[in-house]
Structure formats: C-alpha cells, structure tokens
Design a protein around this motif. Structure first.
Motif, PDB file in Angstrom:
ATOM      1  N   CYS A   1      39.227  69.939 -11.773  1.00 18.04           N
ATOM      2  CA  CYS A   1      37.989  69.646 -11.041  1.00 18.04           C
ATOM      3  C   CYS A   1      37.037  68.760 -11.833  1.00 18.04           C
ATOM      4  O   CYS A   1      36.384  67.874 -11.267  1.00 18.04           O
ATOM      5  CB  CYS A   1      37.313  70.941 -10.606  1.00 18.04           C
ATOM      6  SG  CYS A   1      36.856  72.081 -11.940  1.00 18.04           S
TER       7      CYS A   1
ATOM      8  N   ASP B   1      42.385  60.367   0.080  1.00 16.79           N
ATOM      9  CA  ASP B   1      41.886  60.368  -1.300  1.00 16.79           C
ATOM     10  C   ASP B   1      41.027  59.143  -1.578  1.00 16.79           C
ATOM     11  O   ASP B   1      40.093  59.201  -2.380  1.00 16.79           O
ATOM     12  CB  ASP B   1      43.054  60.398  -2.294  1.00 16.79           C
ATOM     13  CG  ASP B   1      43.650  61.785  -2.461  1.00 16.79           C
ATOM     14  OD1 ASP B   1      42.949  62.765  -2.184  1.00 16.79           O
ATOM     15  OD2 ASP B   1      44.828  61.874  -2.858  1.00 16.79           O
TER      16      ASP B   1
ATOM     17  N   TYR C   1      37.050  68.331  -4.675  1.00 16.87           N
ATOM     18  CA  TYR C   1      37.817  69.089  -3.692  1.00 16.87           C
ATOM     19  C   TYR C   1      37.242  70.484  -3.483  1.00 16.87           C
ATOM     20  O   TYR C   1      37.611  71.161  -2.519  1.00 16.87           O
ATOM     21  CB  TYR C   1      39.276  69.190  -4.130  1.00 16.87           C
ATOM     22  CG  TYR C   1      39.989  67.857  -4.184  1.00 16.87           C
ATOM     23  CD1 TYR C   1      40.488  67.269  -3.025  1.00 16.87           C
ATOM     24  CD2 TYR C   1      40.166  67.182  -5.388  1.00 16.87           C
ATOM     25  CE1 TYR C   1      41.153  66.049  -3.062  1.00 16.87           C
ATOM     26  CE2 TYR C   1      40.829  65.964  -5.439  1.00 16.87           C
ATOM     27  CZ  TYR C   1      41.312  65.400  -4.280  1.00 16.87           C
ATOM     28  OH  TYR C   1      41.964  64.191  -4.319  1.00 16.87           O
TER      29      TYR C   1
ATOM     30  N   ASP D   1      38.665  65.124 -12.039  1.00 12.19           N
ATOM     31  CA  ASP D   1      38.616  64.442 -10.742  1.00 12.19           C
ATOM     32  C   ASP D   1      37.215  63.893 -10.464  1.00 12.19           C
ATOM     33  O   ASP D   1      37.061  62.795  -9.925  1.00 12.19           O
ATOM     34  CB  ASP D   1      39.021  65.397  -9.617  1.00 12.19           C
ATOM     35  CG  ASP D   1      40.515  65.674  -9.583  1.00 12.19           C
ATOM     36  OD1 ASP D   1      41.284  64.864 -10.132  1.00 12.19           O
ATOM     37  OD2 ASP D   1      40.911  66.699  -9.004  1.00 12.19           O
TER      38      ASP D   1
ATOM     39  N   HIS E   1      43.655  71.351  -7.987  1.00 14.21           N
ATOM     40  CA  HIS E   1      42.265  70.926  -7.808  1.00 14.21           C
ATOM     41  C   HIS E   1      41.333  71.700  -8.734  1.00 14.21           C
ATOM     42  O   HIS E   1      40.401  71.122  -9.314  1.00 14.21           O
ATOM     43  CB  HIS E   1      41.826  71.148  -6.360  1.00 14.21           C
ATOM     44  CG  HIS E   1      42.451  70.230  -5.363  1.00 14.21           C
ATOM     45  ND1 HIS E   1      42.895  68.969  -5.683  1.00 14.21           N
ATOM     46  CD2 HIS E   1      42.701  70.397  -4.033  1.00 14.21           C
ATOM     47  CE1 HIS E   1      43.387  68.390  -4.597  1.00 14.21           C
ATOM     48  NE2 HIS E   1      43.290  69.235  -3.592  1.00 14.21           N
TER      49      HIS E   1
END
Length: 287
Positions: free
Chosen positions: A163, A105, A174, A166, A159
């Motif tokens: 999304c 990560d 991802y 992130d 994810h």
C-alpha cells in the motif's frame, strides 16, 4: 511510441508473491500457464511504467489486445498466448478481462468501498485462476466460486503489503475510501515511514475481510480433480492464510509483511502435503 518489449521490468514468475506454474503443475500444463503469465506480465509492466503517460499506456494496452486477437501488429507474448488458446480450446476472455483491470490501473486511482475493490478483483485476479482451471479441464460450476474468493484474497493481500509503495510510486490507493474514513485515516498517511493508529485500524479491518474470503476458499482444493493443481492451491491457501494473519497485526509501511524464501517454501510445502494426505485418506476410505 515506445515498443511493448521496451516496457519490460525484467520480473519473472519466480518474483511473484505466490506460486506461479511451480513444479507441482504438470509439465504439459506448465507451458500454457506461463504463456498466460508472460502476457499478463507484459500488460502489468505497461500499466506500472514509470515514465509513460496514461494515454501512452492505454495505447500500448490496446495494441496488446489487438495482437492477442490477431487484429494488429504482431507481439511475441500475444502471439504465444493466442496460439496456446487455440491449441487448448480456451477462450481469450480471461486475458481480455485482465486487460480491463490494467486499463483501470491507469485511469482509476481510488476505490470507494469494498464492493468497488472486489469488482476490480473480478478483472484483475479472478480470471487468472479461471484460466488455470480451464487449462486443466476443471468443472467451472464446482471450482469458480472458491477460486474467485481465493484470487480476490491474494490480490487484496498484495494491495495491503504494497500500500505504501503503490501510493508513493503510482499514486494508487486500493484501500477503500470509506474504510479509511471510518477510522479517521487519510491517503497521505501512506507516505509515512510507519502507519499511525488510524491507518493501522483500517488495514486490520481489510485484513479481517480478506480472512473471510479465505474461509470461503478453504474448500477449493477439494473441488479440483487434478491432484497436482489441488496441491498447488493448497500451498497458495496456506501462504495466504499466514500472510493475512501477519497483516492483521503488522505495519506494512515499516514491517516485513512478505514471506521470505524459506518461509515461502516451508508453508507452501505444508499446505501441499496436507492436500495430498487428505486425498490419500479419502481414497483409502472409499475402498
């Protein structure tokens, strides 16, 4: 260097998207599951920390690993898990695999294709279920296959749900690059207030692939001997199936794609009850 305890986000197992050591897990096994969760939570908080540099994060993750193995300065969450592993006769490999994912990560912000993403899930998600199965004394040969499919599905659902967050907060994407390219989507679309059709198509494709993983895990609860754990898996399977259907039509950039507390409880209870009913019927037929 900041102390590991200072990186804590304050989140607990009650804040997760799926059940973690719920009341369905027997009391004697809940503590080992929570010891593992607390260790993983500490590593997750390090990798997601807003102000630490990548190098500082990697140093702290190495420190956490050393403490787990009894090779470095003491860290309470690592000591608690180390003692639990020794008491239960469970190997540290599951925790070490997760640390591999958290290092990834920090250092890997994009994924090439579906296989690349599944390889990440091999370290970030599958070890969680494998550890819980080991704590319950379940047969790895029977249970790890469907476990891995379910855990990968849960990870990818998270994810897809997150999304936009992130990308905006951590510059992590991802969603596989080849899937985005296939639909004419770009990562910059994740910064928008809503998904354009190209991004929605990519998300729908990934939701469809995740649905196939859940088809592989549907038999999982039936392979677990411990009834309470089987019911927990049934609850998680039902929640995952509901969320992946929602993601196939909703826009995670602007729509609510997480289950609310009431929906969480209702769907999870129905899934657990279905497992219980199947066990009762199976026992009745075997008499």
């Amino acid at each position: 260097m900041i102390a590991i305890a200072e990186t804590a986000s304050g989140k607990s197992h009650r804040d997760e998207n799926f059940p973690v050591a719920s009341f369905l897990i027997s009391p004697e096994r809940r503590a080992p599951v929570l010891a593992f969760y607390n260790f993983v939570r500490a590593a997750d908080d390090i990798s997601d920390h807003a102000t630490l540099s990548p190098l500082e994060k990697l140093v702290l993750l190495d420190r956490l690993e050393a403490a787990l193995l009894g090779e470095g300065p003491d860290e309470p969450v690592a000591r608690a898990l180390r003692e639990t592993l020794a008491d239960r006769g469970v190997a540290a490999q599951h925790a070490l695999d997760l640390l591999t994912a958290f290092r990834r990560d920090v250092t890997k912000l994009r994924y090439d294709d579906w296989d690349d993403l599944i390889d990440y899930c091999r370290y970030s998600a599958m070890p969680v279920g494998r550890y819980v199965l080991d704590v319950h004394g379940e047969d790895a040969a029977r249970s790890w296959g469907p476990n891995d499919a379910l855990c990968a599905a849960l990870q990818i659902i998270n994810h897809l749900q997150d999304c936009g967050k992130d990308y905006r907060e951590l510059n992590r994407v991802y969603l596989p690059q080849d899937c985005l390219a296939r639909h004419g989507a770009g990562v910059e679309m994740l910064a928008g207030e809503r998904s354009p059709p190209e991004l929605r198509a990519a998300i729908a494709e990934l939701a469809g692939k995740t649905r196939l993983l859940l088809a592989q895990s549907r038999e999982f609860s039936g392979r677990i001997r411990d009834l309470r754990l089987a019911m927990e898996v049934g609850a998680i399977q039902s929640l995952a199936e509901t969320l992946v259907e929602k993601l196939s039509v909703a826009d995670p950039l602007c729509d609510k794609v997480h289950a609310g507390k009431a929906q969480f409880a209702l769907i999870g209870t129905a899934g657990a009850a279905a497992v219980l009913m199947r066990r009762i019927l199976e026992r009745g037929r075997s008499r």
